[in-house]
Design an enzyme around this catalytic site. Sequence first.
Site, PDB file in Angstrom:
ATOM      1  N   ASN A 128       6.316  -6.658  -4.283  1.00  0.00           N
ATOM      2  CA  ASN A 128       7.589  -7.344  -4.070  1.00  0.00           C
ATOM      3  C   ASN A 128       7.439  -8.822  -4.392  1.00  0.00           C
ATOM      4  OD1 ASN A 128       8.608  -4.890  -3.107  1.00  0.00           O
ATOM      5  ND2 ASN A 128       8.012  -5.356  -0.993  1.00  0.00           N
TER       6      ASN A 128
ATOM      7  N   HIS B  31       0.338  -8.993  -2.711  1.00  0.00           N
ATOM      8  CA  HIS B  31      -0.154  -7.744  -2.117  1.00  0.00           C
ATOM      9  C   HIS B  31       0.474  -6.563  -2.818  1.00  0.00           C
ATOM     10  CE1 HIS B  31       3.207  -9.434   0.169  1.00  0.00           C
ATOM     11  NE2 HIS B  31       3.635  -8.194   0.366  1.00  0.00           N
ATOM     12  N   ILE B  32      -0.323  -5.535  -2.989  1.00  0.00           N
ATOM     13  CA  ILE B  32       0.162  -4.271  -3.549  1.00  0.00           C
ATOM     14  C   ILE B  32       0.333  -3.309  -2.383  1.00  0.00           C
ATOM     15  CG2 ILE B  32      -0.354  -2.334  -5.066  1.00  0.00           C
ATOM     16  CD1 ILE B  32      -2.153  -4.182  -6.700  1.00  0.00           C
ATOM     17  N   HIS B  33       1.555  -2.794  -2.214  1.00  0.00           N
ATOM     18  CA  HIS B  33       1.777  -1.736  -1.225  1.00  0.00           C
ATOM     19  C   HIS B  33       1.301  -0.419  -1.837  1.00  0.00           C
ATOM     20  CE1 HIS B  33       4.699  -3.947   1.452  1.00  0.00           C
ATOM     21  NE2 HIS B  33       4.875  -4.647   0.345  1.00  0.00           N
TER      22      HIS B  33
ATOM     23  N   VAL C 180       5.704 -11.989   2.789  1.00  0.00           N
ATOM     24  CA  VAL C 180       4.438 -12.711   2.994  1.00  0.00           C
ATOM     25  C   VAL C 180       4.013 -13.300   1.643  1.00  0.00           C
ATOM     26  CG1 VAL C 180       2.022 -12.541   3.702  1.00  0.00           C
ATOM     27  CG2 VAL C 180       3.749 -11.157   4.875  1.00  0.00           C
TER      28      VAL C 180
ATOM     29  N   ASP D  26      -0.831  -1.337   6.764  1.00  0.00           N
ATOM     30  CA  ASP D  26       0.355  -2.139   7.066  1.00  0.00           C
ATOM     31  C   ASP D  26       0.704  -1.974   8.551  1.00  0.00           C
ATOM     32  OD1 ASP D  26       2.890  -3.316   5.117  1.00  0.00           O
ATOM     33  OD2 ASP D  26       3.324  -2.892   7.219  1.00  0.00           O
TER      34      ASP D  26
END
Length: 114
Positions: free
Chosen positions: A87, A100-102, A96, A28
């Site tokens: 999210n 996506h997986i944080h 965005v 990130d």
Amino acid sequence: MTLFEKIIAREIPAEIVYEDDLCLAFKDINPQAPVHVLLIPKKPIPRVGEAETEDQALLGHLLLKAGAVADLLGVKQIDKGFRLAINHGEHGGETVPHLHIHLLAGRPLAWPPG
Ligand code: 5GP
């Protein structure tokens, strides 16, 4: 084309930590923990709640690879550990529109999140 599709296409640089046919993981740009990686499907699903039944195997693949990337980065051991976050939408904190997986790790993470 979303920002993350441009990263997949190497039109925007990113520090890539893992890639296979279906997904890409990269650091990130604004890390919230010592380890902060985004794991994305190459298929541009906008957000998790818009995944379809046909994406079932892809979603499973992402979770399996999240564990594999945590292992690669040395944070999978139970005495360390990590958090995965996805999210969705405004209240979820999504900025965005590409699923996506944080993967956050490298320090104790507070719970509940803010
Ligand atoms: P979201 O807020 O949608 O859950 O997460 C989007 C994430 O993408 C944020 O943590 C943000 O720092 C990260 N991000 C935004 N633009 C870029 C970029 O150009 N490169 C990288 N590597 N990360 C980005």
